[in-house]
Design an enzyme around this catalytic site. Structure first.
Site, PDB file in Angstrom:
ATOM      1  N   SER A 114       0.014   5.336   3.594  1.00 37.23           N
ATOM      2  CA  SER A 114       0.338   6.645   4.154  1.00 37.23           C
ATOM      3  C   SER A 114      -0.406   7.730   3.371  1.00 37.23           C
ATOM      4  CB  SER A 114       1.851   6.863   4.135  1.00 37.23           C
ATOM      5  OG  SER A 114       2.217   7.981   4.914  1.00 37.23           O
ATOM      6  N   ASP A 120       2.910   1.953  14.665  1.00 43.91           N
ATOM      7  CA  ASP A 120       3.103   3.091  13.762  1.00 43.91           C
ATOM      8  C   ASP A 120       3.097   4.390  14.561  1.00 43.91           C
ATOM      9  OD1 ASP A 120       3.116   4.949  11.729  1.00 43.91           O
ATOM     10  OD2 ASP A 120       1.469   4.056  10.599  1.00 43.91           O
ATOM     11  N   HIS A 172       5.114   1.917  10.485  1.00 44.92           N
ATOM     12  CA  HIS A 172       4.437   2.599   9.381  1.00 44.92           C
ATOM     13  C   HIS A 172       4.599   1.892   8.033  1.00 44.92           C
ATOM     14  CE1 HIS A 172       2.430   5.931   7.518  1.00 44.92           C
ATOM     15  NE2 HIS A 172       3.465   6.256   6.769  1.00 44.92           N
TER      16      HIS A 172
END
EC number: 3.4.19.1
Length: 732
Positions: free
Chosen positions: A587, A675, A707
């Protein structure tokens, strides 16, 4: 000296992963009623729930274990397990009744296909199932919410009703050309007339129902539901404002109504997972008249309302709205009878010395009040560790319960009648389960902890925390004199420290943090012979609100320089192999990893990025958090904002895609096809740009993952592929 697993031995790495991944994680605990023995002694049961990876079944299994705690009212006399662990299949939620005589369980059963699954609400008493309600068959609502954002399962104080949150029942829809079935049992006059099912709306089959984003894809319109246990009647509560979605509900004092958090969903929903900044407020709906009353400031964001044992006061966490996703919070107190709200703990701009740096937990435990309804206990990150705190709601004084103890991190699972159940772990010690009594006011630092389940330390791992001060040319002008930290894991007593490779791991968020707790991947890498550097750059939680506010507008610059500075400092002080340094992040950590190999291409020999943000501008229209793109770039966000050319230019300027021409580090990309936070096309964009420039790149696409890539199959595969990537590009 213990032998380290070499990079050239992936089979041994797999065996090591299999062993360490068996370490279970605590997910919940609750305390049973107090029992007096025939000899006058007191004891309570502790019911705990755990999760563990099962590599054979490729799933996370859940199991429970019970313990007995004998005590004398203010100290534990004896504590230990009461039997072995038992797997719990199908349990989505469970909650003990206030008296402890009954237990409610929400259970799923049926086929593996989602449409075939049914939900049952069970009520257990002593050694039998007292009631079982097929919620799916009753068709009063859609699936029950089991998440910790909206979900709840709350007993009324009278123990006659259960309150929960479910998806609103959707109207049936059909094609304009739907053929009706004829009733063959009807009379001749009725034969030509179609059957009369529930009225279906023509043309609404494909109407879009907006959901709440990442991990909440099936959740759109939550409603409050009440089950009458005796009659089996289910009521969907009226009176909730049309512009909010209710959740985190519980019964008001005297069962006169329901208190809940309402999240604004107009003009559209934003992703709510990991986002404590979504506009929301505290409400009370009266059951007799259906009148709904706003109890808190409607312009802010709140969560975790918790009613005191004397049913007089409610505490909750309060945050600024539509700002950074996670910040320092206020602890607020609402007096039920005077209707007065006060701030017990305010936002802390920055930590002074060893003082309290603020509250950073995203949820308060369901049990957080002391027995006398005066103090609230919670856990929170304080720099790079997580401690337990008690706050006096009358004076606002805050005392750490754990700061004077062993280095490591704590998590409060529950407290009831001053008996606390907590988890303790370190980077080299998997979670241990502990109990202890909350001491009287003024003596909070003297908690005597007793272990219920002691984990074995993992040998061969040495760790510590480094405090880092940015050089003068990297100071933030608006927020000067901020420091940051990094947690360093390294093999104990390596044969030659100059041959130790290092993996650098910046965290995601960016407003989150690493704490000195058990983490599987860093421990695994350290056991394989790597040093692992976990960097809490400026902008991380736990260091004061100023640190958080210093980063928006400076992403891709301040955070990148902080990580690079930490790497250079550690290499200089520890003398690890500077030719074998790798990056691993997900991320925003992936965003930083891709920035670092573009801005400092000579430093890193390998990069592993999980669902990284690559191009903030192209992510704006496809993510469930468009506000993140605006705020972190340095612009205010509103639901009606339309970025202009200047904004798009800034987004591109702060994105890793800008530095593609300088990248030469081999990159392994790991993407989740489901995601919603950072859509996988972000990674695809980077993959194609690297391929076009002949930079070594490999892409793994996990079709059922979101995610976090936290499913057992994706997590285990991604780790082993990361090991092979490091072996290939760092050498053995």
């Amino acid at each position: 000296m213990e032998r380290q697993v070499l990079l050239s031995e992936p089979q041994e790495a797999a065996a090591l992963y299999r062993g360490l991944s068996r370490q279970p994680s605590l997910s919940a605990a609750c305390l049973g009623p107090e029992v007096t023995t025939q000899y006058g002694g007191l004891y309570r049961t502790v019911h705990t729930e755990w999760t563990q990876r099962d590599l054979e079944r490729m799933e996370n299994i859940r199991f429970c274990r019970q313990y007995l705690v004998f005590h004398d009212g203010d100290s534990v006399v004896f504590a230990g397990p009461a039997g072995n662990s038992v797997e719990t299949r199908g349990e989505l939620l469970s909650r003990e009744s206030p008296s402890g005589t009954m237990k409610a369980v929400l259970r799923k059963a049926g086929g593996t296909v989602s449409g075939e699954e049914k939900q049952f609400l069970e009520v257990w008493e002593k050694n039998r199932k007292l009631k079982s309600f097929n919620l799916s068959a009753l068709e009063k609502h859609g699936p029950v919410y089991e998440d910790d954002c909206f979900g709840c399962l709350s007993w009324s104080h009278s123990e006659t009703h259960l309150l929960y949150v479910a998806e609103k029942k959707r109207p049936k829809a059909e094609s304009f050309f739907q053929t009706k079935a004829l009733d063959i049992s009807a009379s001749d006059d009725e034969m030509a007339r179609p059957k009369k099912p529930d009225q279906a709306i023509k043309g609404d089959q494909f109407v879009f129902y907006e959901d709440w984003g990442e991990t909440m894809v099936s959740k759109s319109i939550p409603v409050l539901c009440v089950l009458d246990i005796d009659s089996g009647n289910i009521s969907v509560l009226e009176g909730v404002p049309e512009n909010v979605s209710p959740g985190q509900a519980f019964w008001a004092p005297g069962d006169t109504g329901v208190v809940f958090v309402g999240w604004w969903h107009e003009p559209f929903r934003l992703g709510i997972r990991y986002c404590t900044n979504r506009r929301s407020a505290l409400y009370y709906v009266d059951l007799s008249g259906g009148k709904c009353e706003l109890l808190s400031d409607g312009s802010l964001a709140i969560c975790s309302p918790r009613l005191s044992p004397d049913q007089c006061r409610i505490v909750y966490l309060q945050y600024p709205c539509l700002a950074p996703h996670h910040q320092c919070s206020q602890l607020c107190l609402y007096d039920w009878y005077t209707k007065v709200t006060s701030v017990v703990v305010d936002i802390v701009p920055r930590q002074l010395g060893e003082s309290f740096s603020g509250i950073y937990c995203s949820l308060l435990p369901l049990g957080c009040w002391s027995a006398d309804s005066q103090r609230v206990v919670f856990d929170s990150a304080q720099r790079s560790r997580q401690d337990l705190f008690a706050v006096d709601t009358q004076t606002g004084s805050i005392t750490s319960l754990t700061a004077a103890g062993s280095a490591g991190s704590w998590k409060l699972l529950t407290i009831d009648k001053d008996l606390m159940v907590a988890q303790f772990s370190t980077p080299s010690l998997p979670p241990s389960l502990k109990v202890g009594f909350l001491p009287p006011p003024g003596k909070e630092q003297s908690v005597s902890w007793v272990s219920l389940e002691e984990a074995e330390p993992i040998p061969g791992i040495h760790w510590g925390v480094r405090v880092l001060h940015p050089p003068p040319d990297q100071e933030n002008v608006q927020y000067a004199d901020l420091d940051f930290e990094a947690i360093l894991l390294q093999p104990s007593n390596p044969p030659d420290k100059t041959q130790v490779p290092m993996v650098v791991m910046p965290h995601g968020g960016p407003h989150s943090s690493f704490v000195t707790a058990w983490m599987l991947f860093p421990a695994m890498l350290c056991k394989m012979g790597f040093a692992v550097l976990l960097v809490n750059y400026r902008g991380s939680t736990g260091f004061g609100q100023d640190s958080i506010l210093s980063l928006p507008g400076n992403v891709g610059h301040q955070d990148v320089k902080d990580v690079q500075f930490a790497v250079e400092q550690v290499l200089q002080e520890e003398h690890f192999d500077a030719r074998r340094v790798a990056l691993m992040g997900g991320s925003h950590g992936g965003f930083l990893s891709c920035h670092l190999i573009g801005q400092y291409p000579e430093t890193y020999s390998a990069c592993i990025a999980r669902n990284p943000v690559i191009n903030i501008a192209s992510m704006m229209g496809s993510t469930d958090i468009p506000d993140w793109c605006m705020v972190e770039t340095g612009f205010p966000y509103s639901n009606s904002c339309l970025p202009d050319l200047n904004v798009w230019e800034e987004m591109l300027d702060k994105s890793p895609i800008k530095y593609i021409p300088q990248v030469k580090t081999p990159v392994l990309l790991m993407l989740g096809q489901e995601d919603r936070r950072v859509p996988f096309k972000q990674g695809m964009e980077y993959y194609r740009a690297l391929k076009a420039r002949n930079v070594p790149v490999r892409l793994l696409l996990y079709p059922k993952s979101n995610h976090a890539l936290s499913e057992v199959e994706a997590e285990s595969d991604s780790f082993m592929n990361a090991v092979l990537w490091l072996h290939t590009h760092l050498g053995s």
